[in-house]
Motif scaffolding. Structure first.
Motif, PDB file in Angstrom:
ATOM      1  N   ILE A 132       0.855  -1.123   0.146  1.00  0.00           N
ATOM      2  CA  ILE A 132      -0.115  -0.049   0.106  1.00  0.00           C
ATOM      3  C   ILE A 132       0.926   1.333  -0.100  1.00  0.00           C
ATOM      4  CG2 ILE A 132      -1.731   1.319   1.402  1.00  0.00           C
ATOM      5  CD1 ILE A 132      -2.537  -1.509   2.404  1.00  0.00           C
ATOM      6  N   GLU A 133       0.805   2.056  -0.957  1.00  0.00           N
ATOM      7  CA  GLU A 133       1.576   3.096  -0.958  1.00  0.00           C
ATOM      8  C   GLU A 133       0.768   4.518  -1.525  1.00  0.00           C
ATOM      9  OE1 GLU A 133       4.737   4.158  -0.696  1.00  0.00           O
ATOM     10  OE2 GLU A 133       3.862   6.225  -0.909  1.00  0.00           O
ATOM     11  N   GLN A 134       1.016   5.681  -0.682  1.00  0.00           N
ATOM     12  CA  GLN A 134       0.018   6.696  -1.094  1.00  0.00           C
ATOM     13  C   GLN A 134       0.591   7.475  -2.152  1.00  0.00           C
ATOM     14  OE1 GLN A 134       0.794   9.568   2.163  1.00  0.00           O
ATOM     15  NE2 GLN A 134       2.918   9.273   2.383  1.00  0.00           N
TER      16      GLN A 134
ATOM     17  N   ASN B  18       8.448   6.025  -4.397  1.00  0.00           N
ATOM     18  CA  ASN B  18       7.850   7.337  -4.022  1.00  0.00           C
ATOM     19  C   ASN B  18       9.241   8.303  -3.540  1.00  0.00           C
ATOM     20  OD1 ASN B  18       7.031   9.827  -2.577  1.00  0.00           O
ATOM     21  ND2 ASN B  18       5.146   8.670  -1.712  1.00  0.00           N
TER      22      ASN B  18
ATOM     23  N   ALA C  80       9.665   8.920   0.111  1.00  0.00           N
ATOM     24  CA  ALA C  80       9.877   7.777   1.207  1.00  0.00           C
ATOM     25  C   ALA C  80      11.462   7.654   1.636  1.00  0.00           C
ATOM     26  CB  ALA C  80       9.698   6.678   0.677  1.00  0.00           C
ATOM     27  N   ALA C  81      11.734   7.397   2.882  1.00  0.00           N
ATOM     28  CA  ALA C  81      13.011   7.139   3.455  1.00  0.00           C
ATOM     29  C   ALA C  81      13.851   6.425   2.560  1.00  0.00           C
ATOM     30  CB  ALA C  81      12.911   6.855   4.776  1.00  0.00           C
ATOM     31  N   SER C  82      13.157   5.233   1.830  1.00  0.00           N
ATOM     32  CA  SER C  82      13.933   4.499   1.001  1.00  0.00           C
ATOM     33  C   SER C  82      13.893   5.061  -0.531  1.00  0.00           C
ATOM     34  CB  SER C  82      13.330   3.170   0.969  1.00  0.00           C
ATOM     35  OG  SER C  82      11.941   3.020   1.008  1.00  0.00           O
TER      36      SER C  82
ATOM     37  N   ARG D 217      21.014   2.120  -0.572  1.00  0.00           N
ATOM     38  CA  ARG D 217      21.323   1.965   0.976  1.00  0.00           C
ATOM     39  C   ARG D 217      22.506   1.448   1.198  1.00  0.00           C
ATOM     40  NH1 ARG D 217      18.825   6.210   0.548  1.00  0.00           N
ATOM     41  NH2 ARG D 217      16.943   6.820   1.720  1.00  0.00           N
ATOM     42  N   MET D 218      23.048   1.770   2.234  1.00  0.00           N
ATOM     43  CA  MET D 218      24.305   0.859   2.508  1.00  0.00           C
ATOM     44  C   MET D 218      23.905  -0.004   3.762  1.00  0.00           C
ATOM     45  SD  MET D 218      27.306   3.271   4.067  1.00  0.00           S
ATOM     46  CE  MET D 218      28.407   1.655   4.586  1.00  0.00           C
TER      47      MET D 218
HETATM   48  C1  LIG Z   1      18.947  10.185   3.634  1.00  0.00           C
HETATM   49  C2  LIG Z   1      18.792   8.740   4.172  1.00  0.00           C
HETATM   50  C3  LIG Z   1      19.979   8.041   4.060  1.00  0.00           C
HETATM   51  C4  LIG Z   1      19.719   6.778   4.814  1.00  0.00           C
HETATM   52  N1  LIG Z   1      20.923   5.742   4.552  1.00  0.00           N
HETATM   53  C5  LIG Z   1      20.788   4.607   5.200  1.00  0.00           C
HETATM   54  C6  LIG Z   1      21.679   3.785   4.888  1.00  0.00           C
HETATM   55  O1  LIG Z   1      22.599   3.885   4.334  1.00  0.00           O
HETATM   56  N2  LIG Z   1      21.378   2.454   5.481  1.00  0.00           N
HETATM   57  C7  LIG Z   1      20.278   2.061   6.130  1.00  0.00           C
HETATM   58  O2  LIG Z   1      20.115   0.934   6.673  1.00  0.00           O
HETATM   59  N3  LIG Z   1      19.499   2.948   6.368  1.00  0.00           N
HETATM   60  C8  LIG Z   1      19.547   4.136   5.809  1.00  0.00           C
HETATM   61  N4  LIG Z   1      18.509   5.139   5.991  1.00  0.00           N
HETATM   62  C9  LIG Z   1      17.149   4.779   6.664  1.00  0.00           C
HETATM   63  C10 LIG Z   1      16.346   3.631   5.779  1.00  0.00           C
HETATM   64  O3  LIG Z   1      16.315   4.299   4.365  1.00  0.00           O
HETATM   65  C11 LIG Z   1      14.918   3.628   6.390  1.00  0.00           C
HETATM   66  O4  LIG Z   1      15.111   3.328   7.811  1.00  0.00           O
HETATM   67  C12 LIG Z   1      14.088   2.708   5.634  1.00  0.00           C
HETATM   68  O5  LIG Z   1      14.291   3.043   4.141  1.00  0.00           O
HETATM   69  C13 LIG Z   1      12.802   2.838   6.070  1.00  0.00           C
HETATM   70  O6  LIG Z   1      12.015   2.215   5.238  1.00  0.00           O
HETATM   71  P1  LIG Z   1      10.415   1.806   5.355  1.00  0.00           P
HETATM   72  O7  LIG Z   1       9.831   1.000   4.215  1.00  0.00           O
HETATM   73  O8  LIG Z   1       9.927   1.692   6.920  1.00  0.00           O
HETATM   74  O9  LIG Z   1       9.810   3.502   5.120  1.00  0.00           O
HETATM   75  P2  LIG Z   1       9.709   4.239   3.856  1.00  0.00           P
HETATM   76  O10 LIG Z   1      10.760   3.910   2.761  1.00  0.00           O
HETATM   77  O11 LIG Z   1       9.684   5.871   4.201  1.00  0.00           O
HETATM   78  O12 LIG Z   1       8.249   3.620   3.453  1.00  0.00           O
HETATM   79  C14 LIG Z   1       7.179   3.993   3.719  1.00  0.00           C
HETATM   80  C15 LIG Z   1       6.345   4.355   2.684  1.00  0.00           C
HETATM   81  O13 LIG Z   1       5.067   4.584   3.225  1.00  0.00           O
HETATM   82  C16 LIG Z   1       4.159   5.520   2.429  1.00  0.00           C
HETATM   83  N5  LIG Z   1       3.044   5.844   3.267  1.00  0.00           N
HETATM   84  C17 LIG Z   1       3.155   6.583   4.634  1.00  0.00           C
HETATM   85  N6  LIG Z   1       1.747   6.893   5.178  1.00  0.00           N
HETATM   86  C18 LIG Z   1       0.956   6.122   4.245  1.00  0.00           C
HETATM   87  C19 LIG Z   1      -0.339   6.058   4.048  1.00  0.00           C
HETATM   88  N7  LIG Z   1      -1.221   6.543   5.154  1.00  0.00           N
HETATM   89  N8  LIG Z   1      -0.879   5.464   3.237  1.00  0.00           N
HETATM   90  C20 LIG Z   1      -0.305   5.225   2.357  1.00  0.00           C
HETATM   91  N9  LIG Z   1       0.990   4.918   2.189  1.00  0.00           N
HETATM   92  C21 LIG Z   1       1.930   5.544   3.182  1.00  0.00           C
HETATM   93  C22 LIG Z   1       5.188   6.400   2.303  1.00  0.00           C
HETATM   94  O14 LIG Z   1       4.849   7.210   1.293  1.00  0.00           O
HETATM   95  C23 LIG Z   1       6.392   5.639   2.237  1.00  0.00           C
HETATM   96  O15 LIG Z   1       6.601   5.495   0.534  1.00  0.00           O
HETATM   97  C24 LIG Z   1      18.583   6.326   5.396  1.00  0.00           C
HETATM   98  C25 LIG Z   1      17.457   7.305   5.590  1.00  0.00           C
HETATM   99  C26 LIG Z   1      17.608   8.578   4.921  1.00  0.00           C
HETATM  100  C27 LIG Z   1      16.346   9.493   4.859  1.00  0.00           C
END
Ligand SMILES: Cc1cc2nc3c(=O)[nH]c(=O)nc-3n(C[C@H](O)[C@H](O)[C@H](O)COP(=O)(O)OP(=O)(O)OC[C@H]3O[C@@H](n4cnc5c(N)ncnc54)[C@H](O)[C@@H]3O)c2cc1C
Length: 125
Positions: free
Chosen positions: A2-4, A9, A12-14, A19-20
């Motif tokens: 599910i993605e908004q 995106n 998104a953080a990812s 990412r390393m």
């Molecule tokens: C600049 C940067 C560098 C980083 N470098 C590293 C690294 O080198 N190594 C590492 O291990 N980690 C790194 N991190 C951390 C890592 O990238 C994040 O912890 C990880 O990507 C988080 O993944 P996630 O799927 O939980 O969140 P996200 O990738 O943020 O995905 C969450 C998704 O949910 C969607 N969403 C949110 N709310 C809703 C809703 N209500 N309805 C529908 N969709 C919704 C968002 O749009 C988003 O696409 C880094 C982060 C940043 C910002």
């Protein structure tokens, strides 16, 4: 999934290309210990997908000053008993010609770690 927004995106953080993943996180012992679990989780995902988006190229630490972040990470590897390859500045510059040996003290290569191609992983799912 599910993605908004769009997939991937950019908000998104990812949301970008890479990412390393590495073992060492200096003093953050509990965080660093979870990395072993993370490696296993990524392996499960690659098995499910039938393709891997992880380049196990290793992670190079470069220490410029005594006690800097790279040195703290290396000391953590020592404490945890993880092996790595230590290179003096000259050896490191010979292997990685983009490095200037005048600007750092030593380097070390941890073979456990590398780059995750987050953008490709999202496209596959
Ligand atoms: C600049 C940067 C560098 C980083 N470098 C590293 C690294 O080198 N190594 C590492 O291990 N980690 C790194 N991190 C951390 C890592 O990238 C994040 O912890 C990880 O990507 C988080 O993944 P996630 O799927 O939980 O969140 P996200 O990738 O943020 O995905 C969450 C998704 O949910 C969607 N969403 C949110 N709310 C809703 C809703 N209500 N309805 C529908 N969709 C919704 C968002 O749009 C988003 O696409 C880094 C982060 C940043 C910002």
């Amino acid at each position: 999934m599910i993605e908004q927004g769009s997939i991937p995106n950019p908000l998104a953080a990812s949301g970008d290309r890479h990412r390393m993943i590495r073992r060492a996180y200096g003093e953050a012992d509990s965080y660093a210990r979870t990395i072993a679990e993370a490696f296993d989780s990524w392996d499960l995902l690659w098995n499910d997908l039938g393709i891997s988006h992880y380049a196990n190229c290793g992670v190079l630490g470069i220490s410029q000053r005594a006690g800097d972040g790279a040195e703290q990470f290396r000391e953590w590897l020592d404490r945890m008993g993880f092996e790595y390859e230590r290179l003096d500045a000259g050896e490191a510059a010979q292997r990685y010609p983009f490095l200037d040996p005048e600007t750092f003290r030593y380097a070390y290569l941890d073979h456990d770690g590398g780059a995750l191609s987050s953008a490709n992983a999202l496209r596959t799912t």
